[in-house]
Structure formats: C-alpha cells, structure tokens
Design a protein around this motif. Structure first.
Motif, PDB file in Angstrom:
ATOM      1  N   GLY A   1       0.841  -1.199   0.000  1.00 18.01           N
ATOM      2  CA  GLY A   1       0.000   0.000   0.000  1.00 18.01           C
ATOM      3  C   GLY A   1       0.871   1.241   0.000  1.00 18.01           C
ATOM      4  O   GLY A   1       1.831   1.358   0.763  1.00 18.01           O
ATOM      5  N   GLY A   2       0.556   2.152  -0.902  1.00 18.66           N
ATOM      6  CA  GLY A   2       1.309   3.409  -0.971  1.00 18.66           C
ATOM      7  C   GLY A   2       0.382   4.574  -0.707  1.00 18.66           C
ATOM      8  O   GLY A   2       0.582   5.351   0.216  1.00 18.66           O
ATOM      9  N   PHE A   3      -0.640   4.682  -1.545  1.00 21.80           N
ATOM     10  CA  PHE A   3      -1.665   5.714  -1.391  1.00 21.80           C
ATOM     11  C   PHE A   3      -1.080   7.118  -1.336  1.00 21.80           C
ATOM     12  O   PHE A   3      -1.641   7.999  -0.686  1.00 21.80           O
TER      13      PHE A   3
ATOM     14  N   SER B   1      -0.642   5.621 -14.008  1.00 19.16           N
ATOM     15  CA  SER B   1      -0.023   4.444 -14.629  1.00 19.16           C
ATOM     16  C   SER B   1      -0.753   4.024 -15.903  1.00 19.16           C
ATOM     17  O   SER B   1      -0.121   3.800 -16.938  1.00 19.16           O
ATOM     18  N   THR B   2      -2.065   3.918 -15.819  1.00 21.86           N
ATOM     19  CA  THR B   2      -2.820   3.510 -17.008  1.00 21.86           C
ATOM     20  C   THR B   2      -2.783   4.598 -18.090  1.00 21.86           C
ATOM     21  O   THR B   2      -2.457   4.309 -19.242  1.00 21.86           O
ATOM     22  N   PRO B   3      -3.097   5.849 -17.732  1.00 22.27           N
ATOM     23  CA  PRO B   3      -3.071   6.879 -18.771  1.00 22.27           C
ATOM     24  C   PRO B   3      -1.698   7.090 -19.412  1.00 22.27           C
ATOM     25  O   PRO B   3      -1.631   7.398 -20.602  1.00 22.27           O
TER      26      PRO B   3
ATOM     27  N   GLY C   1      -2.117  -4.056  -8.971  1.00 17.24           N
ATOM     28  CA  GLY C   1      -2.216  -5.204  -9.874  1.00 17.24           C
ATOM     29  C   GLY C   1      -1.615  -4.990 -11.250  1.00 17.24           C
ATOM     30  O   GLY C   1      -2.072  -5.580 -12.236  1.00 17.24           O
ATOM     31  N   HIS C   2      -0.570  -4.185 -11.330  1.00 10.82           N
ATOM     32  CA  HIS C   2       0.028  -3.903 -12.645  1.00 10.82           C
ATOM     33  C   HIS C   2       0.503  -5.162 -13.364  1.00 10.82           C
ATOM     34  O   HIS C   2       0.428  -5.244 -14.592  1.00 10.82           O
ATOM     35  N   ALA C   3       1.043  -6.130 -12.622  1.00  8.16           N
ATOM     36  CA  ALA C   3       1.578  -7.333 -13.277  1.00  8.16           C
ATOM     37  C   ALA C   3       0.468  -8.064 -14.016  1.00  8.16           C
ATOM     38  O   ALA C   3       0.709  -8.754 -14.996  1.00  8.16           O
TER      39      ALA C   3
ATOM     40  N   GLY D   1      -7.559   6.630 -16.002  1.00  5.30           N
ATOM     41  CA  GLY D   1      -7.215   6.050 -14.699  1.00  5.30           C
ATOM     42  C   GLY D   1      -8.448   5.868 -13.833  1.00  5.30           C
ATOM     43  O   GLY D   1      -9.499   6.451 -14.087  1.00  5.30           O
ATOM     44  N   VAL D   2      -8.314   5.040 -12.800  1.00 11.55           N
ATOM     45  CA  VAL D   2      -9.460   4.819 -11.906  1.00 11.55           C
ATOM     46  C   VAL D   2      -9.065   4.741 -10.434  1.00 11.55           C
ATOM     47  O   VAL D   2      -9.908   4.852  -9.553  1.00 11.55           O
ATOM     48  N   GLY D   3      -7.776   4.566 -10.156  1.00 13.72           N
ATOM     49  CA  GLY D   3      -7.335   4.259  -8.786  1.00 13.72           C
ATOM     50  C   GLY D   3      -7.813   5.232  -7.727  1.00 13.72           C
ATOM     51  O   GLY D   3      -8.070   4.849  -6.583  1.00 13.72           O
TER      52      GLY D   3
HETATM   53  N1  MCN Z   1      -7.362  -0.178 -14.602  1.00 14.99           N
HETATM   54  C1  MCN Z   1      -8.128  -0.862 -15.519  1.00 14.99           C
HETATM   55  N2  MCN Z   1      -8.822  -0.164 -16.483  1.00 14.99           N
HETATM   56  C2  MCN Z   1      -8.809   1.193 -16.502  1.00 14.99           C
HETATM   57  C3  MCN Z   1      -8.067   1.896 -15.535  1.00 14.99           C
HETATM   58  C4  MCN Z   1      -7.327   1.177 -14.610  1.00 14.99           C
HETATM   59  O1  MCN Z   1      -8.181  -2.092 -15.473  1.00 14.99           O
HETATM   60  N3  MCN Z   1      -9.490   1.863 -17.428  1.00 14.99           N
HETATM   61  C5  MCN Z   1      -6.505  -0.905 -13.646  1.00 14.99           C
HETATM   62  C6  MCN Z   1      -5.039  -0.640 -13.952  1.00 14.99           C
HETATM   63  O2  MCN Z   1      -4.530  -1.423 -14.966  1.00 14.99           O
HETATM   64  C7  MCN Z   1      -4.388  -0.860 -12.610  1.00 14.99           C
HETATM   65  C8  MCN Z   1      -5.450  -0.345 -11.648  1.00 14.99           C
HETATM   66  O3  MCN Z   1      -6.689  -0.407 -12.342  1.00 14.99           O
HETATM   67  O4  MCN Z   1      -4.133  -2.220 -12.409  1.00 14.99           O
HETATM   68  C9  MCN Z   1      -5.191   1.128 -11.226  1.00 14.99           C
HETATM   69  O5  MCN Z   1      -4.816   1.851 -12.356  1.00 14.99           O
HETATM   70  P1  MCN Z   1      -4.678   3.440 -12.435  1.00 14.99           P
HETATM   71  O6  MCN Z   1      -5.996   4.060 -12.249  1.00 14.99           O
HETATM   72  O7  MCN Z   1      -3.903   3.750 -13.650  1.00 14.99           O
HETATM   73  O8  MCN Z   1      -3.841   3.857 -11.146  1.00 14.99           O
HETATM   74  P2  MCN Z   1      -2.289   3.559 -10.832  1.00 14.99           P
HETATM   75  O9  MCN Z   1      -1.967   2.186 -11.223  1.00 14.99           O
HETATM   76  O10 MCN Z   1      -1.445   4.663 -11.301  1.00 14.99           O
HETATM   77  O11 MCN Z   1      -2.345   3.539  -9.247  1.00 14.99           O
HETATM   78  C10 MCN Z   1      -2.264   4.721  -8.494  1.00 14.99           C
HETATM   79  C11 MCN Z   1      -3.513   4.956  -7.680  1.00 14.99           C
HETATM   80  C12 MCN Z   1      -3.192   5.947  -6.616  1.00 14.99           C
HETATM   81  S1  MCN Z   1      -2.539   7.409  -7.070  1.00 14.99           S
HETATM   82  C13 MCN Z   1      -3.361   5.660  -5.290  1.00 14.99           C
HETATM   83  S2  MCN Z   1      -3.038   6.869  -4.174  1.00 14.99           S
HETATM   84  C14 MCN Z   1      -3.806   4.339  -4.892  1.00 14.99           C
HETATM   85  C15 MCN Z   1      -4.563   3.622  -5.951  1.00 14.99           C
HETATM   86  O12 MCN Z   1      -3.962   3.708  -7.137  1.00 14.99           O
HETATM   87  N4  MCN Z   1      -3.007   3.581  -4.115  1.00 14.99           N
HETATM   88  C16 MCN Z   1      -3.275   2.237  -3.974  1.00 14.99           C
HETATM   89  N5  MCN Z   1      -5.033   2.398  -5.622  1.00 14.99           N
HETATM   90  C17 MCN Z   1      -4.336   1.627  -4.732  1.00 14.99           C
HETATM   91  N6  MCN Z   1      -4.626   0.310  -4.559  1.00 14.99           N
HETATM   92  C18 MCN Z   1      -3.869  -0.429  -3.726  1.00 14.99           C
HETATM   93  N7  MCN Z   1      -4.172  -1.739  -3.566  1.00 14.99           N
HETATM   94  N8  MCN Z   1      -2.803   0.093  -3.039  1.00 14.99           N
HETATM   95  C19 MCN Z   1      -2.493   1.402  -3.147  1.00 14.99           C
HETATM   96  O13 MCN Z   1      -1.452   1.893  -2.496  1.00 14.99           O
END
Ligand code: MCN
Ligand code: CUM
Length: 806
Positions: free
Chosen positions: A266-268, A569-571, A528-530, A757-759
C-alpha cells in the motif's frame, strides 16, 4: 503447412487481453505469505536505524547528549544535524521546491520531527538507545491554526527563510506564508457574483487525515565501497525520481545508484516523497560500510510522514433563480505544516485543484490558494488525492448542495441542469483545463434509476414527518455526488517534477518461443500492474497475458519513468505499453509478410497472427514470427523482437462517476449505518473489470473512513491526538457496507486504447457522497454545512445544535 485457425473469439479469449476478468497473478505470492517487502530483506551485517523524535511542536534545541546511548553495547553510531552539516545533508530539497530538515537543525517545528538517528546492531538496541539520548529543549510558542499563523505577531516558524520574501512559487507576503496561486478571472467573477440572482457562500473544510498504508515507509541502504555502488531497497512510488534526487543531493553518479522498490504494502501517496529516514540510512551505510535498515513504526508513520488534505475552502457560487450556475469563486487556505513537501507537479503548487468547477459548465470562475506554514507535519498530497482533486470534488459537491438549499431545489436536478453537455467536449473550463471527453447525463440517469431516487425522496419526506410526530428517531440521508477526475500527469509541456517531465515508459522483449517480458517506469503498490499491463500487451501483440512477465521497480533494468501516483499508470505507462506493443506488431508484420512471401500490405492482423488477405489458410502466428525473428530475419533487418516506448501524453484523461450513498442516522446517538452505496465509474476502456471493482471497493472504504471518523487532530500546543490506531479510525469488515458498482464507458479520445485512470476515483467521489448523506439527513431541519469527519459525537452535536434532542 498451417492448420486452420481456431475461431477468432476462442483465440481472443485465450489471450486474457483487454476486458478480461483475469485473476491477479500477484496474489499467489501474497496470499501465501511469500510477498517480498522491504522489511523482509536481510543483508549480511545489516544494522538498524531508529529516530529520536521531538516531543514538542515548536522548540529550540539547546543541546543533545548522546554519550549514554553511544556507550550502550551494540550501538554503532548516532547522527545529528551537526554530523550531516559538513556533508551538506542536514537539510534536503522537497518535491515542492522548499527544503526540509533531515535532522533538527537548531530547532524543531512539529511533534515527531526527526532529531537524531541511532544506528545499532538490532532494532531493539536502537530503540533502547533512542531512550538514552538527552535532548534539552526550550519551548517556543506553537501555531497549529493556519489563520492564526498569518497574524502579524504569529511566531516565526521558518527562521531559515527569514527576510526571504520570494518563494518557490512566487512572492511571500508574511513570514509564515508559502505561496499564492491564482487561476481564472477575478474581475469577471466578482462582477458575476455581485449581480447574480442567488449567491451561496460557505466555508468548506476538508480536515487533515493520513493514508496510513498497512506497510509503513522504510528502506535498506547498502553502500558497496569496493564497487562504489549504492543500492537502496525502499518503499518508493517513484524509484527513478528517487535515484535522480539521490544522485543530485549525494553527489554519487547516477549510474552508481540502484533503487529497488520490491513489493509495496500500500502506498496511497504516502510513499512518493523523500523522507529523512532515507537520507540517514544512506549516510549511515556510507559511514559504517554495511547495509542499514530503517522501517517506521505506526506512530512514526502517522505523526511524521505525508499527511493528506487540511484545506480550508471558502466558496461563493452564483446562479440564476432557476438554477443555472453563472460563477464560482474560491479561496483556499492550505495548511502545509512545517515544510512544503507537497508532491505536486512543479508548476502546480495546489495540484490540480483548479478542476474545482467539477462536472459543471460554469462560465466564470476564480480561484486563489494560499499555502501557509504551521507547526504540523509536512506533506499534503497523498491518499488517493489525484493532486488535490479530492479536495476540489468535495468543495464543488458541497457547494452544489448548499446552492440547492438556497434555491430550494432538488440537488440531483440542480446537477443535471448544469452538466457539461456531451457535445461540448473537448471542453475548456474557466479555470484552464481541457476536459478530453465525458458523457455525464446518461451516467447520472443510470445512477438515479439504480437507487430508485424518486422513491427514496418520498421515503425521506415520510421519515421526516414520522420523526416530527415522534414515531422514529432515525433520519434518512441521500448523499449525491457527480465527480470529474483529472488523471494521467502528464503532458511534459505542463507537468514535471523538479524538471523531470512526467512521461512514462515501457520496454518489451519477446523471447524466441513467443513469451515475453515487459518493464515499465511505474511501480505497483497493490494496484495489480503485473496482471493488467500484461492484458494490454496481450491484446496488442497476440501473446497470451499468461506468457508475459511484467517487471517494475528496479532502476537498473526498468526504463526511466516517473512512477505510480495520481492514477497516472494507465493513462501514461499504459499508453506507452500499447505503443510499444504496436511497434512489436509492426515489425512482426514485416516478418510475417516476408515468411509468407507476400507484400507487407497483403497480410492482416487477426488476434494472434497475420493472415494473408483473402487466403485465411495462409498465416503466421505470433509464436512463429517470434522464433523466426531470431533466425530467418529479413535480410538487412536486425534480428530479435524488441521495442521501447517513452510516451508523452497529449492531455490528461478525465474519468468521471456518479456515487450515491443512502444512510440511516440515529439522532440521539449519532450512530450511522449505510443502507446502500452505489458507485458508477466511467474510466473509459476497462482493462480488467475485476481489478477496477477492487480499486473501487478499496477506495470507497477509505472514503468512508475519511468522511466518517478518520483525522489527524492536533491540540493547541501541537500534540498529535490521533497518532495510533487506537484513535485513528481504520474501518474493518464490521463498518464496511456492501457496495454496488456499475459503469459506463466513454473512451479517452487521445489514449491509444481509450483508457483513463481509476485508482483514485472512489476516494474523490466517495467522500462527498458520504458527507452529503449526513448533510442531507439534516437538511429538512435546517443544516447547511458541518465539517467532517462525521464521527458519532459530531453527528450527535449536529442534532443537538438543531434542537432535535428536545
Ligand atoms: N485499470 C483498468 N482499467 C482502466 C483503468 C485502470 O483495469 N481503465 C486498472 C489498472 O490497470 C491498474 C489499476 O486499475 O491495475 C489502477 O490503475 P490506475 O488508475 O492507472 O492507477 P495507478 O496504477 O497509477 O495507481 C495509483 C492509484 C493511486 S494514485 C493511489 S493513491 C492508490 C490507488 O492507485 N493507491 C493504492 N489504488 C491503490 N490500490 C492499492 N491496492 N494500493 C495502493 O497503495
Ligand atoms: Cu495523491 S495519492 Mo496517489 O497520487 O499516490
């Protein structure tokens, strides 16, 4: 001779590409306790570091006596600012262009600040030695209120900046002022607000909280003096940026620094910044010649590392009598704590807060943000915040509710009336952003229908009557939110961190037997990037996702990238991955055509192979092409099948969503329960729906925590009142409700696969949904605005102040 191809759909399904609910490949190791976290790393001869931290929020340091600690058997070294000063390492640059003390230099500015670093043979000896260090403090007046910090007679916090009225983001007008950031048209906005039919004005506070990842921050620094190589394993969300910064501040050549982010728990956003623990571990390893590990405990993490929010947002919103919004004015007082260590793109000292016009077509707007120093921990940009978008969304979604009250209008209708319309995209907002795409109304209609909005309103009205008749003590709140996110920093032309443009990268290597490895500049912390990046590549290259290894986080092997935060990451890296995949496919096409003895244009792509047009029995699969590329390569063309892409996106992506929370509140106890929570997300093309759902579940749960109880609270002399998990609310399965997830799909027009992105979306949309539900329950009794967190006591207090306790 090739046999006939199996049907296209069958082959496509076997790839587990885009849209597949592929199970997370990471989980086999996580669920079996085989994760590889920083604290699992044990190197020969490794020492352990621990900090002496300040008990005071503001004090001068008169002396530090470390003799007794040094005499303790097993203690190897004690570092203070005096030891770091000759190396120029007693202060370090922050990502926001400020500087921060690594170890207290003459004074301390917040409780928990790092004062001395003890290095010992084990963690327990280090902790014992910390207790033996005598620091003589002289207390100074404390200021924890950002408004009081700006008074003429407020104590001077940053003596190092004394008389320096020019900051990293322009002029400073007070000794505790950091910057002013202005966007939009002030004059026009004043005019609109001055002449509007209706103006609602409110102070919206988004309290200070903390991402609190399960795994705290830490590192193992290891200086190999023979080879001159420094290796640092750490909980870094941006390993390459850490390498560059480490090189710049240590003077060690960048090729001699290797940064490795192993599994991260977890980073968040908590693990984006640079912390004193990293610098001290590196220095200690250089001094002692052996590896040094430093890992925070929970209190260290909550008290001293990147907090989140602490934004005081004064708003005015103007509208016509029938509810068309005409202008928005906002002034933010941003409490940054003792050092400005916000991890924003350099040109954005308040992040992307200027998305605060939200999902609405607001023709005129003005925003000013003042950053202020107080005696609190530094940080500010963390916790699924999308660079302050979560504050912006909370602000506008509260202001809409406040305006709805003023207009006597239904808040769902007010939103719909002001949405940016589908045909207005790309849409340039009054505060400067160009929204790439959106289609709000259908998403809103879908959400309202799914929860049965009209019936809920009827039920609520009946409930209010029953309450007034004394038949029930439970109120019903319907919390609405429609949010627009901005993620994917980003275009290098406007986004950089300390001069490093925010592109990202992917490098792919196809092996002779048709499997592959891809390395990226990002780093998963649980996202879940892998799993998902392999899915993008599977669809692009026709190699099954199961045959693709995704590797991140080792700067010696991964291509340069800016890391994972801001849902970028996704964008960004996802786009690089698709582009690199397309390069592979372009070369594969040449090879296929060569092998099939036809012109390049005479073959066409079919899921996992190139087929001769009009002759479906003649094809070369990706597997065959991969092998051939290592053998009968085309004369004059290099052997092998590799590609790399560095992707600079033309724009950010603008995901959006509609969240609705239905909450029951007990007016006598302040207890709440969530009856229903509906979350509709539109993140464009969906790579893995199951992972998206997981992201939403996690993010909404964090939003629940923030809205309903979690906070980093200080008393008036700067003591952290919520520095342990006894006081800092972390929801368990008990508090966590059932969530209903839903989606619409509006692809990004500029992203190669249309993904956004969605995270962070669930936090951005979740917090206002919960908070609006609380407010909505009390709206019939006259509540306009109450600050979060809405813990039981504060909710009870709302009921009490409204006279509901008789
Ligand atoms: N995804 C997808 N389809 C999309 C968009 C995203 O399937 N259209 C998937 C991606 O491939 C990725 C995941 O969803 O596996 C998140 O993607 P994305 O939205 O690109 O975000 P990041 O990978 O860049 O993750 C960063 C974001 C941030 S900034 C915080 S803060 C946060 C978050 O992710 N921290 C997390 N979610 C988290 N989830 C976990 N388990 N742990 C964290 O620390
Ligand atoms: Cu702002 S929290 Mo995330 O960007 O790592």
């Amino acid at each position: 001779m090739n046999e006939m191809s199996p049907p296209t759909a069958e082959r496509a399904a076997a790839l587990k590409g885009l849209g597949s609910e592929r199970k997370r490949v990471e989980d086999a190791r996580f669920t079996q306790g085989k994760g590889n976290y920083v604290d699992d790393l044990k190197l020969p001869g490794m020492l352990f570091g621990d900090f002496v931290r300040s008990p005071y929020a503001h004090a001068r340091i008169k002396s530090i006596d470390a003799e007794a600690a040094k005499a303790l058997p097993g203690v190897v070294a004690v570092l203070t600012a005096e030891d770091l000063a000759p190396l120029g390492l007693h202060w370090m640059p922050t990502l926001a262009g400020d500087k921060q003390m690594v170890l207290a230099d003459g004074k301390v500015l917040f409780q928990g600040q790092e004062v001395a670093f003890v290095v010992a043979e084990d963690r327990y000896i280090a902790a014992d030695a910390v207790e033996l260090i005598e620091v003589d403090y002289e207390e100074l007046p404390v200021v924890t209120d950002p408004f009081k910090a700006q008074a003429d007679d407020a104590p001077v916090l940053r003596e190092d900046l004394d008389g320096n009225m020019e900051g990293a983001h322009g002029p400073r007008r007070h000794h505790n002022h950091i910057f002013t950031w202005e966007q939009g048209d002030k004059e026009a906005t004043d005019t609109v607000i001055g002449s509007a039919d209706v103006v609602a004005e409110e102070m919206i506070y988004y309290h200070r909280t903390h991402p609190c990842p399960l795994e705290t921050c830490g590192c193992v620094a290891s200086m190999d003096k023979v080879n001159g190589k420094l290796t640092v394993h750490g909980t870094f969300q941006a390993p390459h940026a850490v390498r560059t910064v480490a090189s710049l501040i240590s003077g060690i050549a960048e090729h001699n620094i290797r940064i490795i982010s192993p599994d991260i728990g977890g980073g968040f956003g908590n693990k984006v910044g640079v912390y004193p623990g990293y610098i001290c571990s590196i220095v200690a390893s250089i001094v002692t010649g052996v590896p040094v590990k430093w890992v925070e405990d929970r209190m260290d993490n909550l008290m001293a590392t990147a907090f989140a929010r602490d934004y005081w947002m004064q708003g005015k919103i103007a509208a016509t009598k029938d509810g068309k919004i005409t202008g928005l004015w906002c002034h933010v007082t941003a409490d940054h704590g003792a050092f400005d260590a916000c991890a924003d793109p350099t040109k954005f000292p308040a992040g992307f807060f200027n998305i605060c016009t939200g999902s609405y077509d607001i023709p005129t707007a003005y925003l000013a943000v003042d950053g202020v120093y107080t005696n609190k921990a530094p940080g500010g940009v963390a916790y699924r915040c999308s660079f302050r978008v979560t504050e912006a969304a909370y602000f506008i979604e509260r202001m809409i509710e406040v305006l709805a009250i003023k207009l006597g209008m239904d808040a769902a209708e007010l939103r719909a009336k002001n949405f940016i319309k589908a045909d207005q995209f790309p849409y340039r907002s009054a505060l400067g952003w160009e929204y790439d795409s959106g289609n709000y109304q259908p998403a809103w209609d879908k959400a309202l229908k799914a929860v049965g909005y009209d019936d809920l309103r009827k039920e609520q009205a009946e409930r209010v009557e029953a309450f007034k008749r004394g038949e029930t003590r439970k109120l019903l709140g319907i919390g609405l939110t429609f949010f627009t996110e901005i993620v994917g920093a980003g275009p290098v032309k406007n986004c950089d961190i300390l001069g490093l443009g925010m592109f990202d990268s992917c490098e792919i290597r196809i092996h002779p037997t048709g499997s592959a490895i891809a390395r990226l500049g990002t780093i998963s912390q649980g996202q879940g990037h892998a799993t998902t990046f392999a899915q993008i590549l599977a669809s692009e290259t026709g190699i099954p996702a199961d045959d693709i290894t995704i590797e991140e986080g080792d700067t010696d092997t991964a291509p340069y990238g800016l890391g994972t935060y801001g849902s970028r990451s996704t964008p960004v890296a996802g786009a690089a991955t698709a582009m690199a995949g397309r390069k592979i496919r372009a070369k594969a096409q040449m090879i296929a055509a060569y092998l099939l003895e036809v012109h390049d244009d005479d073959v066409e792509w079919d899921v996992d192979r190139f087929v001769v047009k009009g002759a479906p029995e003649r094809f070369k699969t990706m597997k065959e092409i991969a092998f051939a590329s290592y053998n009968q390569a085309i004369p004059g063309v290099e052997p092998g099948l590799e590609a790399v892409s560095y992707y600079d996106p033309p724009n950010m992506t603008y995901p959006f969503g509609a969240y609705i929370c239905v909450m029951e509140i007990d007016a006598d106890t302040g207890e709440w329960s969530i009856r229903q929570f509906y979350a509709l997300d539109d993140c464009g093309t969906r790579i893995n729906p199951m992972i998206i759902e997981g992201q939403v579940h996690g993010g909404v749960t964090e939003a629940l925590a923030i809205a309903m109880g979690q906070e980093i609270a200080y008393d008036e002399i700067g003591n952290v009142k919520t520095g342990t998990l006894m006081d800092f609310f972390i929801p368990t399965a008990w508090e966590t409700p059932h969530y209903t997830t839903d989606h619409t799909v509006t692809p990004s027009p500029h992203h190669p696969i249309g993904a956004k992105g969605v995270g962070e979306s669930p936090n951005v949309g979740g917090v206002p949904a919960f908070s609006n539900a609380v407010h909505d329950a009390f709206r019939p009794f006259g509540l306009v605005q109450a600050h979060m967190p809405h813990d039981h006591w504060r909710i009870w207090k709302i009921a009490h102040d409204l006279g509901l306790h008789g």
